[in-house]
Design an enzyme around this catalytic site. Structure first.
Site, PDB file in Angstrom:
ATOM      1  N   LEU A  94     -22.577 -74.217 -73.413  1.00 17.44           N
ATOM      2  CA  LEU A  94     -21.499 -73.966 -74.373  1.00 17.44           C
ATOM      3  C   LEU A  94     -20.361 -73.211 -73.713  1.00 17.44           C
ATOM      4  O   LEU A  94     -20.592 -72.358 -72.844  1.00 17.44           O
ATOM      5  CB  LEU A  94     -22.036 -73.143 -75.554  1.00 17.44           C
ATOM      6  CG  LEU A  94     -23.233 -73.732 -76.297  1.00 17.44           C
ATOM      7  CD1 LEU A  94     -23.486 -72.959 -77.582  1.00 17.44           C
ATOM      8  CD2 LEU A  94     -23.015 -75.202 -76.611  1.00 17.44           C
ATOM      9  N   GLY A 139     -26.834 -74.836 -72.887  1.00 14.67           N
ATOM     10  CA  GLY A 139     -26.428 -76.037 -73.633  1.00 14.67           C
ATOM     11  C   GLY A 139     -26.574 -77.316 -72.808  1.00 14.67           C
ATOM     12  O   GLY A 139     -26.735 -78.403 -73.359  1.00 14.67           O
ATOM     13  N   ASN A 161     -31.193 -70.077 -70.401  1.00  9.60           N
ATOM     14  CA  ASN A 161     -31.000 -68.742 -69.825  1.00  9.60           C
ATOM     15  C   ASN A 161     -30.312 -67.774 -70.787  1.00  9.60           C
ATOM     16  O   ASN A 161     -29.783 -66.754 -70.379  1.00  9.60           O
ATOM     17  CB  ASN A 161     -30.175 -68.862 -68.537  1.00  9.60           C
ATOM     18  CG  ASN A 161     -28.780 -69.422 -68.800  1.00  9.60           C
ATOM     19  OD1 ASN A 161     -28.597 -70.225 -69.704  1.00  9.60           O
ATOM     20  ND2 ASN A 161     -27.801 -68.997 -68.029  1.00  9.60           N
ATOM     21  N   GLU A 162     -30.323 -68.125 -72.100  1.00  9.10           N
ATOM     22  CA  GLU A 162     -29.556 -67.343 -73.065  1.00  9.10           C
ATOM     23  C   GLU A 162     -29.864 -65.844 -73.037  1.00  9.10           C
ATOM     24  O   GLU A 162     -28.968 -65.011 -73.160  1.00  9.10           O
ATOM     25  CB  GLU A 162     -29.789 -67.874 -74.495  1.00  9.10           C
ATOM     26  CG  GLU A 162     -29.023 -69.138 -74.845  1.00  9.10           C
ATOM     27  CD  GLU A 162     -29.655 -70.413 -74.310  1.00  9.10           C
ATOM     28  OE1 GLU A 162     -30.627 -70.331 -73.531  1.00  9.10           O
ATOM     29  OE2 GLU A 162     -29.179 -71.497 -74.667  1.00  9.10           O
TER      30      GLU A 162
HETATM   31  C1  LIG Z   1     -32.342 -66.735 -84.112  1.00  8.79           C
HETATM   32  C2  LIG Z   1     -31.154 -67.031 -83.300  1.00  8.79           C
HETATM   33  C3  LIG Z   1     -30.245 -67.992 -83.918  1.00  8.79           C
HETATM   34  C4  LIG Z   1     -29.070 -68.196 -83.491  1.00  8.79           C
HETATM   35  C5  LIG Z   1     -28.607 -67.587 -82.239  1.00  8.79           C
HETATM   36  C6  LIG Z   1     -27.221 -67.533 -82.252  1.00  8.79           C
HETATM   37  C7  LIG Z   1     -26.429 -67.708 -81.230  1.00  8.79           C
HETATM   38  C8  LIG Z   1     -26.678 -67.773 -79.859  1.00  8.79           C
HETATM   39  C9  LIG Z   1     -26.788 -69.157 -79.325  1.00  8.79           C
HETATM   40  C10 LIG Z   1     -25.754 -69.436 -78.355  1.00  8.79           C
HETATM   41  C11 LIG Z   1     -26.204 -70.442 -77.385  1.00  8.79           C
HETATM   42  C12 LIG Z   1     -25.586 -70.578 -76.239  1.00  8.79           C
HETATM   43  C13 LIG Z   1     -25.972 -71.574 -75.260  1.00  8.79           C
HETATM   44  C14 LIG Z   1     -25.046 -71.678 -74.076  1.00  8.79           C
HETATM   45  O1  LIG Z   1     -24.896 -72.746 -73.569  1.00  8.79           O
HETATM   46  S1  LIG Z   1     -24.233 -70.297 -73.542  1.00  8.79           S
HETATM   47  C15 LIG Z   1     -23.548 -70.745 -71.987  1.00  8.79           C
HETATM   48  C16 LIG Z   1     -24.532 -70.511 -70.913  1.00  8.79           C
HETATM   49  N1  LIG Z   1     -24.042 -70.976 -69.665  1.00  8.79           N
HETATM   50  C17 LIG Z   1     -24.204 -70.304 -68.534  1.00  8.79           C
HETATM   51  O2  LIG Z   1     -24.777 -69.231 -68.490  1.00  8.79           O
HETATM   52  C18 LIG Z   1     -23.612 -70.915 -67.290  1.00  8.79           C
HETATM   53  C19 LIG Z   1     -22.562 -70.077 -66.707  1.00  8.79           C
HETATM   54  N2  LIG Z   1     -21.979 -70.715 -65.549  1.00  8.79           N
HETATM   55  C20 LIG Z   1     -22.562 -70.765 -64.342  1.00  8.79           C
HETATM   56  O3  LIG Z   1     -23.647 -70.272 -64.121  1.00  8.79           O
HETATM   57  C21 LIG Z   1     -21.799 -71.457 -63.257  1.00  8.79           C
HETATM   58  O4  LIG Z   1     -20.480 -71.604 -63.687  1.00  8.79           O
HETATM   59  C22 LIG Z   1     -22.360 -72.838 -62.863  1.00  8.79           C
HETATM   60  C23 LIG Z   1     -23.676 -72.650 -62.080  1.00  8.79           C
HETATM   61  C24 LIG Z   1     -22.598 -73.726 -64.077  1.00  8.79           C
HETATM   62  C25 LIG Z   1     -21.341 -73.540 -61.928  1.00  8.79           C
HETATM   63  O5  LIG Z   1     -21.030 -72.707 -60.844  1.00  8.79           O
HETATM   64  P1  LIG Z   1     -19.685 -72.953 -60.014  1.00  8.79           P
HETATM   65  O6  LIG Z   1     -19.757 -72.016 -58.855  1.00  8.79           O
HETATM   66  O7  LIG Z   1     -19.511 -74.385 -59.744  1.00  8.79           O
HETATM   67  O8  LIG Z   1     -18.505 -72.571 -61.006  1.00  8.79           O
HETATM   68  P2  LIG Z   1     -17.980 -71.108 -61.365  1.00  8.79           P
HETATM   69  O9  LIG Z   1     -17.116 -70.625 -60.261  1.00  8.79           O
HETATM   70  O10 LIG Z   1     -19.113 -70.241 -61.761  1.00  8.79           O
HETATM   71  O11 LIG Z   1     -17.130 -71.368 -62.678  1.00  8.79           O
HETATM   72  C26 LIG Z   1     -15.845 -71.991 -62.631  1.00  8.79           C
HETATM   73  C27 LIG Z   1     -15.040 -71.521 -63.821  1.00  8.79           C
HETATM   74  O12 LIG Z   1     -15.712 -71.921 -65.025  1.00  8.79           O
HETATM   75  C28 LIG Z   1     -15.958 -70.781 -65.863  1.00  8.79           C
HETATM   76  N3  LIG Z   1     -17.226 -70.981 -66.588  1.00  8.79           N
HETATM   77  C29 LIG Z   1     -18.429 -71.224 -66.081  1.00  8.79           C
HETATM   78  N4  LIG Z   1     -19.334 -71.420 -67.053  1.00  8.79           N
HETATM   79  C30 LIG Z   1     -18.676 -71.275 -68.216  1.00  8.79           C
HETATM   80  C31 LIG Z   1     -19.063 -71.363 -69.590  1.00  8.79           C
HETATM   81  N5  LIG Z   1     -20.318 -71.656 -69.984  1.00  8.79           N
HETATM   82  N6  LIG Z   1     -18.124 -71.170 -70.526  1.00  8.79           N
HETATM   83  C32 LIG Z   1     -16.849 -70.892 -70.184  1.00  8.79           C
HETATM   84  N7  LIG Z   1     -16.403 -70.797 -68.894  1.00  8.79           N
HETATM   85  C33 LIG Z   1     -17.320 -70.998 -67.927  1.00  8.79           C
HETATM   86  C34 LIG Z   1     -16.020 -69.615 -64.871  1.00  8.79           C
HETATM   87  O13 LIG Z   1     -15.759 -68.407 -65.537  1.00  8.79           O
HETATM   88  C35 LIG Z   1     -14.931 -70.006 -63.908  1.00  8.79           C
HETATM   89  O14 LIG Z   1     -13.697 -69.710 -64.539  1.00  8.79           O
HETATM   90  P3  LIG Z   1     -12.382 -69.282 -63.698  1.00  8.79           P
HETATM   91  O15 LIG Z   1     -12.734 -68.035 -62.952  1.00  8.79           O
HETATM   92  O16 LIG Z   1     -12.110 -70.446 -62.794  1.00  8.79           O
HETATM   93  O17 LIG Z   1     -11.336 -69.055 -64.740  1.00  8.79           O
END
Ligand SMILES: CC/C=C\C/C=C\CCC/C=C/CC(=O)SCCNC(=O)CCNC(=O)[C@H](O)C(C)(C)COP(=O)(O)OP(=O)(O)OC[C@H]1O[C@@H](n2cnc3c(N)ncnc32)[C@H](O)[C@@H]1OP(=O)(O)O
Length: 289
Positions: A94, A139, A161-162
């Site tokens: 997400l 996600g 990994n939430e």
């Molecule tokens: C009872 C409970 C009921 C309800 C619960 C309620 C709510 C909670 C549920 C919410 C669920 C959420 C699920 C999700 O999906 S949360 C998102 C989780 N994602 C991550 O942790 C991944 C994060 N990203 C990374 O680890 C790396 O980016 C990745 C390995 C994917 C790629 O690495 P790479 O080196 O290629 O890129 P980066 O340099 O890291 O990133 C480039 C730019 O992109 C931005 N970025 C990365 N991921 C995200 C993201 N998920 N959202 C927004 N932006 C993201 C990163 O910041 C970099 O930005 P800039 O610096 O270029 O501006």
């Protein structure tokens, strides 16, 4: 929906054992973050996520995914493959910016679109497969596990990994994970926020196959979808539904409650703070590279 049909020839001559084929690109005029193509020879649709840099799932991308899925079903495609245009990220999950300091109406639409996309993909009548050609955290793992088959390229990561971000994977994220991973492994991994390497994911059953290239991954997905060629599609769809109806009904009946729990959780100051720190860390890492 206004669907533009264009015919585009794609030469498969570089791929061994493949005859020349064509793909139809079906795309809505507003499609910005996805490419959707149907192979005329196999009848299989491919949905390519294309929102650089990391295909993070925002409201618009989720809406486009829903449109593609609908197009695949309306056009009676033999199956749907989901993959990414990136060489290193399937999807980063997400879009954290949708949940960090969010606007009230937008964040509601965002979560509702995610619920709908998941229910439509998880409950899709046609065979679905994920060609995971990059990292698939949170996600990303949700989308992969909503499909019926997963093949992944080496040296990437996948998992829920939430907890490491200070958020909680909702029950429906977990339920699809439990379809493919033993309960004990799932509980330990999800509470730890563990991201499995490709090899580990294969070992625990989170992915079905591992191949070296995207082309091979697509071919594996096609093989999986092709394995239903002698099966009556109606009988197949009803049988699939029997396996998946419980989770679908549970979310359908609890949609509003699920939304309220989501909003209640992400609006907590401690959760906003943890998300802010996590985002900052991602940005710092990105600048260093
Ligand atoms: C009872 C409970 C009921 C309800 C619960 C309620 C709510 C909670 C549920 C919410 C669920 C959420 C699920 C999700 O999906 S949360 C998102 C989780 N994602 C991550 O942790 C991944 C994060 N990203 C990374 O680890 C790396 O980016 C990745 C390995 C994917 C790629 O690495 P790479 O080196 O290629 O890129 P980066 O340099 O890291 O990133 C480039 C730019 O992109 C931005 N970025 C990365 N991921 C995200 C993201 N998920 N959202 C927004 N932006 C993201 C990163 O910041 C970099 O930005 P800039 O610096 O270029 O501006």
């Amino acid at each position: 929906m206004n669907i533009i049909r264009t015919v585009r020839s794609v030469a498969f001559s570089s791929i061994p054992n493949r005859t020349l084929s064509t793909t139809r690109s079906l795309s809505t005029p507003s499609a910005q973050y996805t490419a959707f193509e149907v192979n005329d020879k196999t009848g299989i649709a491919t949905l390519t996520l294309n929102r650089p840099p990391v295909n993070s799932l925002n409201l618009e991308l989720l809406t486009e995914m829903r449109n593609c899925l609908k197009d695949a079903e309306t056009n009676k495609c033999k199956g749907l493959i989901i993959t990414s245009s990136s060489n290193s990220v399937f999807t980063a999950g997400l879009d954290l910016l949708e949940m960090y300091q969010p606007q009230d109406e937008r964040v509601k639409s965002f979560w509702t679109a995610l619920q709908s996309m998941w229910m439509e993909l998880y409950g899709s009548k046609i065979p679905t497969a994920a060609a995971i050609n990059g990292h698939a955290p949170a996600g990303g793992c949700l989308i992969a596990t909503a499909c019926e088959y997963r093949v992944m390229l080496p040296n990437f990561t996948i998992g829920l990994n939430e907890t490491l971000i200070g958020i909680v994977a909702p029950k429906w994220f977990v339920s699809a994970f439990l379809n493919v991973v033993p309960r004990r492994v799932a509980e330990q991994a999800i509470t730890q926020g563990k991201l499995f390497t490709t090899a580990e994911a294969h070992n625990v059953g989170l992915v079905d196959d591992v191949v070296n290239t995207k082309e091979e991954a697509i071919a594996k997905c096609e093989q999986f979808i092709g394995s239903f060629k002698n099966v009556n599609p109606y009988a197949r769809a009803l049988t699939k539904q029997q396996f998946r109806i419980k989770e679908l009904q549970e979310l359908e009946q609890q949609r509003e409650k699920d939304l309220q729990i989501f909003l209640g959780l992400i609006m907590q100051p401690s959760v906003q703070k943890a998300m802010g720190i996590y985002l900052e860390g991602l940005k710092k890492k990105s600048k260093k590279q």
